[in-house]
Design a protein around this motif. Structure first.
Motif, PDB file in Angstrom:
ATOM      1  N   ASN A 126      51.251  26.481  -3.534  1.00 52.62           N
ATOM      2  CA  ASN A 126      51.644  27.852  -3.817  1.00 52.62           C
ATOM      3  C   ASN A 126      50.564  28.735  -3.193  1.00 52.62           C
ATOM      4  O   ASN A 126      49.484  28.908  -3.760  1.00 52.62           O
ATOM      5  CB  ASN A 126      51.742  28.074  -5.325  1.00 52.62           C
ATOM      6  CG  ASN A 126      52.139  29.487  -5.684  1.00 52.62           C
ATOM      7  OD1 ASN A 126      51.861  30.428  -4.954  1.00 52.62           O
ATOM      8  ND2 ASN A 126      52.785  29.645  -6.819  1.00 52.62           N
ATOM      9  N   GLU A 171      50.318  31.825  -2.794  1.00 57.42           N
ATOM     10  CA  GLU A 171      50.008  33.056  -3.529  1.00 57.42           C
ATOM     11  C   GLU A 171      48.909  32.806  -4.570  1.00 57.42           C
ATOM     12  O   GLU A 171      48.121  33.686  -4.860  1.00 57.42           O
ATOM     13  CB  GLU A 171      51.263  33.576  -4.222  1.00 57.42           C
ATOM     14  CG  GLU A 171      52.424  33.772  -3.286  1.00 57.42           C
ATOM     15  CD  GLU A 171      52.684  35.216  -3.011  1.00 57.42           C
ATOM     16  OE1 GLU A 171      52.391  36.043  -3.870  1.00 57.42           O
ATOM     17  OE2 GLU A 171      53.200  35.498  -1.922  1.00 57.42           O
ATOM     18  N   ARG A 172      48.881  31.586  -5.117  1.00 56.81           N
ATOM     19  CA  ARG A 172      47.888  31.238  -6.133  1.00 56.81           C
ATOM     20  C   ARG A 172      46.601  30.706  -5.537  1.00 56.81           C
ATOM     21  O   ARG A 172      45.532  30.862  -6.114  1.00 56.81           O
ATOM     22  CB  ARG A 172      48.438  30.166  -7.073  1.00 56.81           C
ATOM     23  CG  ARG A 172      49.515  30.655  -7.965  1.00 56.81           C
ATOM     24  CD  ARG A 172      49.862  29.601  -8.962  1.00 56.81           C
ATOM     25  NE  ARG A 172      49.861  30.272 -10.246  1.00 56.81           N
ATOM     26  CZ  ARG A 172      49.828  29.678 -11.400  1.00 56.81           C
ATOM     27  NH1 ARG A 172      49.786  28.380 -11.469  1.00 56.81           N
ATOM     28  NH2 ARG A 172      49.847  30.362 -12.504  1.00 56.81           N
TER      29      ARG A 172
END
Length: 60
Positions: free
Chosen positions: A6, A8-9
């Protein structure tokens, strides 16, 4: 098994790369981890539990 990140994380700390450099690498253009072997291996679960932001996704 299918491994992904992920993005974004991910904070680019590199723990996953240190644990399992056969599956993870650093995407230098973005400064985050990327998966280079999506089928994974036996070290993926250790990398997943070590990720401080839970950015590693494993689908069975």
């Amino acid at each position: 098994m299918k491994v992904s990140i992920n993005e974004e994380r991910c904070i680019g700390c590199g723990v996953c790369i240190q644990i399992d450099p056969d599956v993870f690498s650093l995407a230098s253009s973005r400064g985050v981890a990327k998966v280079i072997r999506p089928e994974g291996n036996s070290l993926v679960s250790q990398a997943m539990t070590s990720c401080p932001v839970d950015a590693i996704i494993v689908e069975e």
